[in-house]
Design an enzyme around this catalytic site. Structure first.
Site: not given
Ligand code: ADP
Ligand code: MG
Length: 376
Positions: A36, A38, A122, A124, A128, A172, A224
């Site tokens: 992590e 890294t 969100g 982790g 995204s 990722d 971060y």
């Molecule tokens: P993680 O990647 O750990 O889940 P992030 O904050 O980096 O957390 O990303 C989460 C964001 O990605 C969500 O708040 C949304 O904006 C977007 N997202 C992820 N999947 C979808 C989806 N299926 N539809 C719309 N937005 C999405």
């Molecule tokens: Mg993310």
């Protein structure tokens, strides 16, 4: 692949646009077994894809417009030529950012994209990146453009770094693109060298329990960038390209020492974990996971109360080891748990959360699933 997921995406597209999509592409979220913070230090990581995915049902357009829908949200149409980093700022920034990068690669026609998925947001687990990777594959696929996974990973990184504004590394999206069922992906981020290492915890009577603390992290806002800058400064001071090239924190300014100590010891833990997996010595991985957590908590200082309680409660209940995963400040932890006591561990973690007044965590067992691709 998961045909229900891709059918759902195709049906959602049909409902919204009145025609079938040209294709459906999907990409998984990920768990990082170890390694992590890294990746942006040119080091080693060991992720696997989780069964939860994001699906993108897509059809091409020729007017340079991108339309996006996800769940009940339908965004106003975006003209590709008008896209600029920093706008839009909501969820559409992820797919729009990918379209913005690919436009610079000559993919200019536009597309209708309908998104479905079951990666928790969100947490982790990299929802995204699963969204960005599935979008990239869809836009490339519609344009009938072949691209290497390393190029796709780089473009997705540009979308996150330059458009969304999250200074993330390559872990990722590479995990989402390149992981395979029943394996962890041993990736040397500096060289790009990849090795699929068989990972069959069940054969050893073990499970990887994911504990989603439900504390939403934000990479854009969190510490971060500051951690990353500290690592870059340390490398500069020691005249090496990255912290990967250091084997000790000695001699560095005191404020940078814990950061470097984490990265140096974490890289060593990844290498040791791979060695143990190859030798079928799964149980011995537990202490490495716990050492990783302690290092992230005490040296890198990216944990939070909920992650610490999750890891500690899992261990107290008999997990062989546990650690936070992802950027930190929230999100998920994993625990390596003997299958026969998994229910006890879940109960103990839930009780510990209740005792601390935290919202109930979400827990599930993760088995390495397939990486991204075209579903139909
Ligand atoms: P993680 O990647 O750990 O889940 P992030 O904050 O980096 O957390 O990303 C989460 C964001 O990605 C969500 O708040 C949304 O904006 C977007 N997202 C992820 N999947 C979808 C989806 N299926 N539809 C719309 N937005 C999405
Ligand atoms: Mg993310």
């Amino acid at each position: 692949m998961n045909s229900t997921g891709s059918n759902n995406a195709a049906e959602a597209f049909q409902r919204l646009h009145g025609v079938a999509p040209t294709g459906v592409w999907s990409a998984p979220g990920r768990v990082n077994l170890i390694g992590e913070h890294t990746d942006y230090n040119d080091g080693f990581v060991l992720p696997f894809a989780i069964p939860q995915r994001t699906w993108v049902a897509a059809a091409p357009r020729e007017d340079g417009v991108l339309t996006l829908a996800s769940g009940s949200a339908t965004a106003p149409p975006l003209r590709l030529a008008d896209l600029e980093p920093g706008s839009p700022r909501d969820w559409t920034a992820y797919p729009a950012g990918v379209a913005w990068v690919l436009r610079q690669q000559g993919i200019t026609g536009g597309a209708d994209l309908v998104i479905t998925g079951d990666v928790p947001h969100g947490s982790g687990l990299s929802s995204s990146h699963s969204l960005e990777v599935a979008t990239a594959l869809a836009l490339l696929g519609l344009a009938e453009r072949e691209a290497s996974t390393s190029d796709v990973a780089k473009w997705v990184q540009q979308a996150e770094n330059d458009f969304v504004g999250a200074p993330t590394g390559l872990l990722d999206q590479t995990a989402s693109l390149c992981c395979t069922e029943a394996h962890v992906l041993f990736l040397d981020v500096r060289t790009g060298r990849q090795e699929q290492v068989p990972f069959d915890a069940a054969r050893h009577g073990l499970e990887v329990l994911v504990i989603d603390t439900r504390v939403s992290h934000s990479l854009v806002e969190s510490g971060y960038a500051e951690r990353r800058a500290g690592c870059e400064e340390a490398a500069r001071l020691r005249n090496v390209p990255a912290v990967r090239d250091l084997d000790t924190e000695a001699g560095l300014p005191e404020r940078l020492q814990p950061l470097v100590r984490h990265v140096v010891t974490e890289n060593a833990r990844v290498l040791k974990t791979v060695e143990l997996l190859r030798q079928d010595r799964y149980e011995e991985i537990g202490p490495l996971l716990s050492a990783s957590h302690a290092s992230l908590r005490d040296d890198y200082r990216v944990s939070c109360a909920e992650l610490d309680v999750a890891a500690q409660a899992a261990e107290d209940a008999g997990a062989l080891g546990a650690r936070m995963i992802g950027g930190g400040f929230g999100g998920s932890a994993i625990a390596l748990v003997p299958a026969r006591i998994r229910a006890d561990v879940e109960r103990c973690v839930a009780e510990a959360f209740a005792r601390h007044g935290f919202a109930a965590p979400r827990m599930f067992t993760a088995v390495p699933a397939a990486g991204a691709g075209r579903d139909r």
